[in-house]
Write a protein that holds these residues in place. Structure first.
Motif, short mmCIF file in Angstrom:
data_model
loop_
_atom_site.label_atom_id
_atom_site.label_comp_id
_atom_site.label_asym_id
_atom_site.label_seq_id
_atom_site.Cartn_x
_atom_site.Cartn_y
_atom_site.Cartn_z
N ALA A 168 0.84 -1.20 0.00
CA ALA A 168 0.00 0.00 0.00
C ALA A 168 0.87 1.25 0.00
O ALA A 168 1.88 1.31 0.71
CB ALA A 168 -0.93 0.01 1.22
N ILE A 169 0.47 2.23 -0.79
CA ILE A 169 1.14 3.53 -0.82
C ILE A 169 0.24 4.56 -0.15
O ILE A 169 -0.96 4.67 -0.48
CB ILE A 169 1.43 3.98 -2.27
CG1 ILE A 169 2.48 3.08 -2.91
CG2 ILE A 169 1.94 5.42 -2.28
CD1 ILE A 169 2.79 3.45 -4.35
N LEU A 170 0.79 5.32 0.79
CA LEU A 170 0.06 6.40 1.46
C LEU A 170 0.48 7.72 0.82
O LEU A 170 1.62 8.15 0.97
CB LEU A 170 0.36 6.39 2.95
CG LEU A 170 0.15 5.07 3.69
CD1 LEU A 170 0.52 5.22 5.16
CD2 LEU A 170 -1.29 4.59 3.55
N PHE A 171 -0.45 8.37 0.14
CA PHE A 171 -0.13 9.62 -0.54
C PHE A 171 -0.17 10.82 0.41
O PHE A 171 0.49 11.83 0.18
CB PHE A 171 -1.11 9.85 -1.69
CG PHE A 171 -0.62 9.35 -3.02
CD1 PHE A 171 -0.82 10.08 -4.17
CD2 PHE A 171 0.06 8.14 -3.12
CE1 PHE A 171 -0.37 9.62 -5.40
CE2 PHE A 171 0.51 7.68 -4.33
CZ PHE A 171 0.31 8.42 -5.48
N ASP A 172 -0.94 10.71 1.47
CA ASP A 172 -1.10 11.82 2.40
C ASP A 172 -0.89 11.34 3.83
O ASP A 172 -1.16 10.18 4.15
CB ASP A 172 -2.49 12.45 2.26
CG ASP A 172 -2.72 13.00 0.85
OD1 ASP A 172 -2.10 14.02 0.51
OD2 ASP A 172 -3.51 12.40 0.10
N LEU A 201 4.80 7.59 -0.47
CA LEU A 201 5.23 7.60 -1.86
C LEU A 201 6.76 7.64 -1.94
O LEU A 201 7.40 8.38 -1.20
CB LEU A 201 4.64 8.83 -2.56
CG LEU A 201 4.78 8.93 -4.07
CD1 LEU A 201 4.06 7.78 -4.75
CD2 LEU A 201 4.21 10.26 -4.54
N ASN A 202 7.33 6.83 -2.80
CA ASN A 202 8.78 6.77 -2.96
C ASN A 202 9.30 8.10 -3.51
O ASN A 202 8.99 8.49 -4.63
CB ASN A 202 9.15 5.62 -3.91
CG ASN A 202 10.64 5.36 -3.95
OD1 ASN A 202 11.43 6.27 -4.19
ND2 ASN A 202 11.03 4.12 -3.71
N ASN A 204 12.24 8.97 -4.45
CA ASN A 204 13.13 8.84 -5.61
C ASN A 204 12.34 8.74 -6.91
O ASN A 204 12.71 9.35 -7.93
CB ASN A 204 14.03 7.62 -5.45
CG ASN A 204 15.04 7.77 -4.33
OD1 ASN A 204 15.47 8.89 -4.04
ND2 ASN A 204 15.41 6.67 -3.71
N HIS A 205 11.24 7.97 -6.87
CA HIS A 205 10.39 7.87 -8.06
C HIS A 205 9.79 9.23 -8.40
O HIS A 205 9.74 9.63 -9.58
CB HIS A 205 9.28 6.85 -7.82
CG HIS A 205 9.78 5.45 -7.66
ND1 HIS A 205 8.98 4.42 -7.22
CD2 HIS A 205 11.00 4.90 -7.89
CE1 HIS A 205 9.68 3.31 -7.18
NE2 HIS A 205 10.92 3.57 -7.58
N LEU A 206 9.33 9.93 -7.37
CA LEU A 206 8.71 11.23 -7.58
C LEU A 206 9.74 12.24 -8.11
O LEU A 206 9.45 12.99 -9.07
CB LEU A 206 8.12 11.73 -6.26
CG LEU A 206 7.20 12.94 -6.33
CD1 LEU A 206 6.00 12.66 -7.23
CD2 LEU A 206 6.72 13.31 -4.93
N PHE A 207 10.92 12.24 -7.54
CA PHE A 207 11.97 13.17 -7.98
C PHE A 207 12.34 12.91 -9.44
O PHE A 207 12.56 13.86 -10.21
CB PHE A 207 13.20 13.03 -7.09
CG PHE A 207 14.36 13.89 -7.52
CD1 PHE A 207 14.39 15.24 -7.24
CD2 PHE A 207 15.41 13.33 -8.24
CE1 PHE A 207 15.45 16.05 -7.65
CE2 PHE A 207 16.48 14.12 -8.67
CZ PHE A 207 16.49 15.48 -8.37
N TYR A 208 12.42 11.63 -9.82
CA TYR A 208 12.79 11.29 -11.19
C TYR A 208 11.78 11.89 -12.18
O TYR A 208 12.16 12.49 -13.20
CB TYR A 208 12.85 9.78 -11.35
CG TYR A 208 13.12 9.33 -12.78
CD1 TYR A 208 14.41 9.27 -13.28
CD2 TYR A 208 12.07 8.98 -13.62
CE1 TYR A 208 14.66 8.88 -14.58
CE2 TYR A 208 12.30 8.59 -14.93
CZ TYR A 208 13.61 8.54 -15.40
OH TYR A 208 13.83 8.15 -16.70
N LEU A 209 10.50 11.74 -11.88
CA LEU A 209 9.48 12.25 -12.78
C LEU A 209 9.48 13.79 -12.81
O LEU A 209 9.35 14.40 -13.87
CB LEU A 209 8.10 11.74 -12.34
CG LEU A 209 7.88 10.23 -12.51
CD1 LEU A 209 6.56 9.81 -11.87
CD2 LEU A 209 7.90 9.83 -13.97
#
Length: 251
Positions: A168-172, A201-202, A204-209
């Motif tokens: 599960a990913i927690l966005f907030d 949310l990861n 590193n994934h967010l920074f890459y995008l």
């Protein structure tokens, strides 16, 4: 594998509880719709194969599923919950016959003040039975998800194999997800495993995008689609389009 596949849409508008028998050597696909306060009982006879597709898409959804599998029967359950509001699902698959198998895979999107609860259990009774629970969830705002997964391997289930995995990913920060993987093992000669991963949310994934010029909103959407969309491939083309549009719209 039987070449003739029968597809049947199951509606609960007129009858809240239904019972379906899948005959010996039969191969079928069941699609569930209009699911509120509904109950489905499945009986899979020897060497039968059944794919069950469940799509929660309205504001109120609740389903109780019970299944009994005889020798070498196979039940695949694919559950997509992209509904708005609260929802509940209870599933219990009993692997009675030797060599019977079942998988339960789900994708869930919770947002706003949603509260979603899933109870998914397998009871291994026959020898060489197999079960696999696999789930993915994205949780936003102040929504909450609770998943209870139970795999019970009884004394008679020699050479049984049970697997569980929930992510599960927690966005907030206000969102929450709880996963309770439970293995009840009463037989020594078996294989069993469980895995659970819940986190934010990861970065590193967010920074890459973001470094590629993608906006924060679009980056979140891309990650969510990538996380939830694999379940879509198990549905037929018309349902697949509807599922994809639901994901896009709800984000």
């Amino acid at each position: 594998m039987i070449s003739n596949v029968q597809e049947k849409n199951i509606s609960f508008l007129d009858k809240k509880e239904q019972e379906i028998n899948v005959a010996t050597n039969e191969n079928c696909t069941l699609v569930l719709s209009n699911i509120f306060d509904a109950s489905l009982n499945l009986f899979l006879q020897k060497d039968s194969n059944c794919k069950l597709l469940v799509f929660f898409k309205d504001e109120k959804n609740s389903l109780v599923l019970r299944a009994n599998l005889m020798e070498n029967a196979n039940l695949e359950i694919y559950f997509a919950d992209f509904s708005s509001g609260n929802s509940e699902l209870s599933s219990n698959v009993i692997l009675l016959g030797e060599g019977s198998e079942s998988i339960f895979k789900f994708s869930s999107l919770t947002k706003n003040n949603d509260i979603k609860k899933y109870q998914i259990s397998f009871s291994h009774i026959g020898e060489k039975t197999k079960s696999n629970l696999e789930g993915y969830s994205v949780n936003m705002n102040t929504s909450k998800l609770k998943v209870d997964g139970v795999s019970h391997i009884e004394k008679s289930a020699v050479k049984a194999n049970a697997k569980q995995k929930v992510k599960a990913i927690l966005f907030d920060k206000e969102s929450a997800a709880i996963a309770n993987p439970i293995l009840k093992i009463d037989c020594e000669d078996i294989e069993a495993s469980h895995a659970c991963a819940i986190g934010s949310l990861n970065e590193n994934h967010l920074f890459y995008l973001l470094s590629r010029g993608i906006s924060l909103s679009d980056a979140r959407k891309l990650i969510t689609i990538g996380y939830l969309s694999p379940i879509v491939n198990n549905f037929n083309e018309s349902d697949k389009e509807e599922l994809e549009s639901y994901i896009q719209r709800e984000l």
